[in-house]
Write a protein that holds these residues in place. Sequence first.
Motif, PDB file in Angstrom:
ATOM      1  N   VAL A   1      32.905  70.202  73.504  1.00 54.56           N
ATOM      2  CA  VAL A   1      32.923  70.773  72.131  1.00 54.56           C
ATOM      3  C   VAL A   1      32.996  71.963  72.521  1.00 54.56           C
ATOM      4  CG1 VAL A   1      31.049  71.037  70.413  1.00 54.56           C
ATOM      5  CG2 VAL A   1      30.817  69.109  71.761  1.00 54.56           C
ATOM      6  N   ILE A   2      34.125  72.507  71.426  1.00 55.96           N
ATOM      7  CA  ILE A   2      34.725  73.605  71.471  1.00 55.96           C
ATOM      8  C   ILE A   2      34.029  74.497  70.166  1.00 55.96           C
ATOM      9  CG2 ILE A   2      36.549  75.350  71.222  1.00 55.96           C
ATOM     10  CD1 ILE A   2      38.208  72.833  72.389  1.00 55.96           C
ATOM     11  N   GLY A   3      33.364  75.419  70.460  1.00 60.57           N
ATOM     12  CA  GLY A   3      32.662  76.136  69.448  1.00 60.57           C
ATOM     13  C   GLY A   3      31.151  76.145  69.548  1.00 60.57           C
ATOM     14  N   ALA A   4      30.316  77.205  69.487  1.00 61.91           N
ATOM     15  CA  ALA A   4      29.003  77.180  69.715  1.00 61.91           C
ATOM     16  C   ALA A   4      28.361  77.954  68.367  1.00 61.91           C
ATOM     17  CB  ALA A   4      28.460  78.066  70.828  1.00 61.91           C
ATOM     18  N   GLY A   5      28.887  77.813  67.399  1.00 58.15           N
ATOM     19  CA  GLY A   5      28.335  77.702  65.932  1.00 58.15           C
ATOM     20  C   GLY A   5      27.456  76.728  65.738  1.00 58.15           C
ATOM     21  N   ILE A   6      26.720  76.669  64.336  1.00 61.68           N
ATOM     22  CA  ILE A   6      25.873  75.674  64.303  1.00 61.68           C
ATOM     23  C   ILE A   6      26.428  74.089  64.229  1.00 61.68           C
ATOM     24  CG2 ILE A   6      26.048  75.826  61.689  1.00 61.68           C
ATOM     25  CD1 ILE A   6      22.712  75.538  61.702  1.00 61.68           C
ATOM     26  N   ILE A   7      27.668  74.041  63.730  1.00 60.06           N
ATOM     27  CA  ILE A   7      28.173  72.743  63.609  1.00 60.06           C
ATOM     28  C   ILE A   7      28.289  72.233  65.147  1.00 60.06           C
ATOM     29  CG2 ILE A   7      30.297  71.498  62.768  1.00 60.06           C
ATOM     30  CD1 ILE A   7      30.292  73.206  60.324  1.00 60.06           C
ATOM     31  N   GLY A   8      29.132  73.316  65.838  1.00 61.14           N
ATOM     32  CA  GLY A   8      29.373  72.777  67.363  1.00 61.14           C
ATOM     33  C   GLY A   8      27.802  72.341  68.053  1.00 61.14           C
ATOM     34  N   ALA A   9      26.887  73.264  67.947  1.00 60.62           N
ATOM     35  CA  ALA A   9      25.775  72.924  68.411  1.00 60.62           C
ATOM     36  C   ALA A   9      25.041  71.773  68.221  1.00 60.62           C
ATOM     37  CB  ALA A   9      24.701  74.259  68.139  1.00 60.62           C
ATOM     38  N   ALA A  10      25.278  71.429  66.695  1.00 60.77           N
ATOM     39  CA  ALA A  10      24.743  70.312  66.147  1.00 60.77           C
ATOM     40  C   ALA A  10      25.524  68.956  66.661  1.00 60.77           C
ATOM     41  CB  ALA A  10      24.827  70.109  64.716  1.00 60.77           C
ATOM     42  N   VAL A  11      26.721  69.095  66.840  1.00 67.47           N
ATOM     43  CA  VAL A  11      27.508  68.222  67.436  1.00 67.47           C
ATOM     44  C   VAL A  11      27.111  67.716  68.918  1.00 67.47           C
ATOM     45  CG1 VAL A  11      29.692  67.369  67.974  1.00 67.47           C
ATOM     46  CG2 VAL A  11      29.511  68.361  65.734  1.00 67.47           C
ATOM     47  N   ALA A  12      27.259  68.824  69.637  1.00 68.99           N
ATOM     48  CA  ALA A  12      26.770  68.578  71.055  1.00 68.99           C
ATOM     49  C   ALA A  12      25.170  68.019  71.234  1.00 68.99           C
ATOM     50  CB  ALA A  12      26.666  70.055  71.613  1.00 68.99           C
ATOM     51  N   ARG A  13      24.556  68.364  70.528  1.00 65.69           N
ATOM     52  CA  ARG A  13      23.141  67.709  70.579  1.00 65.69           C
ATOM     53  C   ARG A  13      23.344  66.144  70.069  1.00 65.69           C
ATOM     54  NH1 ARG A  13      19.407  66.806  66.264  1.00 65.69           N
ATOM     55  NH2 ARG A  13      17.293  66.462  67.276  1.00 65.69           N
ATOM     56  N   GLU A  14      24.138  65.976  69.188  1.00 64.81           N
ATOM     57  CA  GLU A  14      23.940  64.574  68.673  1.00 64.81           C
ATOM     58  C   GLU A  14      24.751  63.711  69.774  1.00 64.81           C
ATOM     59  OE1 GLU A  14      23.639  61.610  65.855  1.00 64.81           O
ATOM     60  OE2 GLU A  14      22.632  63.389  65.807  1.00 64.81           O
ATOM     61  N   LEU A  15      25.751  64.241  70.375  1.00 61.87           N
ATOM     62  CA  LEU A  15      26.282  63.500  71.306  1.00 61.87           C
ATOM     63  C   LEU A  15      25.277  62.915  72.623  1.00 61.87           C
ATOM     64  CD1 LEU A  15      29.672  65.343  71.569  1.00 61.87           C
ATOM     65  CD2 LEU A  15      29.531  63.005  70.919  1.00 61.87           C
ATOM     66  N   THR A  16      24.475  64.277  72.869  1.00 60.16           N
ATOM     67  CA  THR A  16      23.615  63.890  74.247  1.00 60.16           C
ATOM     68  C   THR A  16      22.313  62.725  73.389  1.00 60.16           C
ATOM     69  OG1 THR A  16      21.845  65.830  73.154  1.00 60.16           O
ATOM     70  CG2 THR A  16      23.839  66.241  74.709  1.00 60.16           C
ATOM     71  N   LYS A  17      22.263  62.784  71.994  1.00 59.33           N
ATOM     72  CA  LYS A  17      21.388  61.830  71.699  1.00 59.33           C
ATOM     73  C   LYS A  17      21.877  60.497  71.862  1.00 59.33           C
ATOM     74  CE  LYS A  17      18.922  62.574  67.795  1.00 59.33           C
ATOM     75  NZ  LYS A  17      18.820  63.079  66.675  1.00 59.33           N
ATOM     76  N   ARG A  18      23.093  60.285  71.384  1.00 60.40           N
ATOM     77  CA  ARG A  18      23.710  58.980  71.249  1.00 60.40           C
ATOM     78  C   ARG A  18      24.268  58.381  72.360  1.00 60.40           C
ATOM     79  NH1 ARG A  18      26.041  57.534  66.135  1.00 60.40           N
ATOM     80  NH2 ARG A  18      24.988  58.964  64.441  1.00 60.40           N
ATOM     81  N   PHE A  19      24.532  59.497  73.451  1.00 64.79           N
ATOM     82  CA  PHE A  19      25.129  59.018  74.842  1.00 64.79           C
ATOM     83  C   PHE A  19      24.092  59.529  75.932  1.00 64.79           C
ATOM     84  CE2 PHE A  19      28.447  59.388  71.636  1.00 64.79           C
ATOM     85  CZ  PHE A  19      29.116  58.013  71.732  1.00 64.79           C
ATOM     86  N   PRO A  20      22.696  58.946  76.108  1.00 66.84           N
ATOM     87  CA  PRO A  20      22.129  59.382  77.089  1.00 66.84           C
ATOM     88  C   PRO A  20      22.902  59.513  78.646  1.00 66.84           C
ATOM     89  CG  PRO A  20      20.966  58.186  75.707  1.00 66.84           C
ATOM     90  CD  PRO A  20      22.258  57.950  75.296  1.00 66.84           C
ATOM     91  N   GLY A  21      22.791  60.349  79.311  1.00 64.50           N
ATOM     92  CA  GLY A  21      23.390  60.700  80.285  1.00 64.50           C
ATOM     93  C   GLY A  21      24.925  60.813  80.385  1.00 64.50           C
ATOM     94  N   ALA A  22      25.341  61.025  79.290  1.00 61.56           N
ATOM     95  CA  ALA A  22      26.815  61.488  79.133  1.00 61.56           C
ATOM     96  C   ALA A  22      26.967  63.114  79.577  1.00 61.56           C
ATOM     97  CB  ALA A  22      27.364  61.357  77.788  1.00 61.56           C
ATOM     98  N   SER A  23      27.967  63.232  80.065  1.00 64.17           N
ATOM     99  CA  SER A  23      28.427  64.900  80.514  1.00 64.17           C
ATOM    100  C   SER A  23      28.727  65.544  78.783  1.00 64.17           C
ATOM    101  CB  SER A  23      29.493  64.907  81.256  1.00 64.17           C
ATOM    102  OG  SER A  23      29.593  66.365  81.427  1.00 64.17           O
ATOM    103  N   VAL A  24      28.095  66.601  78.664  1.00 66.70           N
ATOM    104  CA  VAL A  24      28.544  67.193  77.425  1.00 66.70           C
ATOM    105  C   VAL A  24      28.473  68.663  77.815  1.00 66.70           C
ATOM    106  CG1 VAL A  24      27.569  67.807  75.032  1.00 66.70           C
ATOM    107  CG2 VAL A  24      27.200  65.666  75.888  1.00 66.70           C
TER     108      VAL A  24
END
Length: 402
Positions: free
Chosen positions: A8-31
Amino acid sequence: MLKQNFGVIGAGIIGAAVARELTKRFPGASVTVLDKEPRAAQHQTGHNSGVVHAGLYYEPGSLKARLCRRGVSLMREYALDRGLPYEECGKLVVALNEAEEARLGAIYEKAVANGVPGVEMIGPDGIRDAEPNAVGRSALRSPQTAIIDYGAVTRELLSDVEHAGGQLIFGAEVTDIANRGGGCAVGARRGEETLRLTFDHVVVCAGLQSDRVAKLAGGAEHPKIVPFFGQYSRLSPEYRTVLNGLVYPVPDPAYPFLGVHLTKRVDGEMLVGPNAFLSFGRENYSGRHIGISDSFAVASDPGFWRFASRNVKAAVREFGGVISRRRFLAGAEQYVPSLRGAESTPITRGIRAQAMDRSGNLVDDFVIERIGEATLVRNAPSPGATSSLAIAEHLVDTTVLR
């Protein structure tokens, strides 16, 4: 086969929300989250008034309208769950004359169509009941419009990412993206170090630099970001309680931006603003450090000059507020007469990442596209922060899982 290694490129609120969503949808994935700044929320996320928009103005059925309404619910739930400041202080959109009343009626119809709860049209007595210091012919009242600290939300989201095993890499400016052959190789410069990272899928949430980073991944020249600064002023302490919530003008279709309004913050400060004028630099927050390359990029774009030729009147109006704080505050006095003679102090500017098409039209709706193994957030203006958690859901559903 589902992707298991995400960047995920960008650590504003949208990037942070996307990164969190990816960890939720893909447990154990590298983010992995990359950002060129030393910490999160350094640009649009950290330079806004903190309003959680209810969804009043947006075209029913548009992506903006749908994700704003979903985003409000998710943001409220997340803030209350984490003990983050969240106040439903309410908002009045105030009409001062007959022409504005007609436009306000159209906004009310949109709000109802978008399912905004509790909205109502009120007259002068209702305005006084809601905001004793405000005046107007009529107003649209939105009781669930709220305020929040989006920087705090972003930091909490990134904490979730780290607790789920994700990695945050700050100070790393992305320089190239090889988007081919079932994955993306991302190059980044971190001080004297060159990083080379390989991902199954990359999501670009680069805000003010979104068009440039999108081009690295194979995206088109347009929509192109044209930066507009917004200057807020903080009213002196005796005016902290002049309003219970927010007071906004009725948008004028002759002008591309909303106009001066009064905004309460969760720290108790009362802000007036913003104006809106071309920023000479995408990150020129002080107004003193002109970005030569950014300014040249704007000046060399024919679309910008088409836009400028259609908005001379708006530019003249906004420039008056840029050079005169007295004139700037006079706009707010129309709605709250007791502000006459008020003292205010300018705070750090915000800079809006406004996408513009090649014809010089401001892109209104959210724009998200996928090219190869890269998902690109090309336009996410207000209510982008309000909608961030819903944007993350939508993006994973419609592009990453495609």
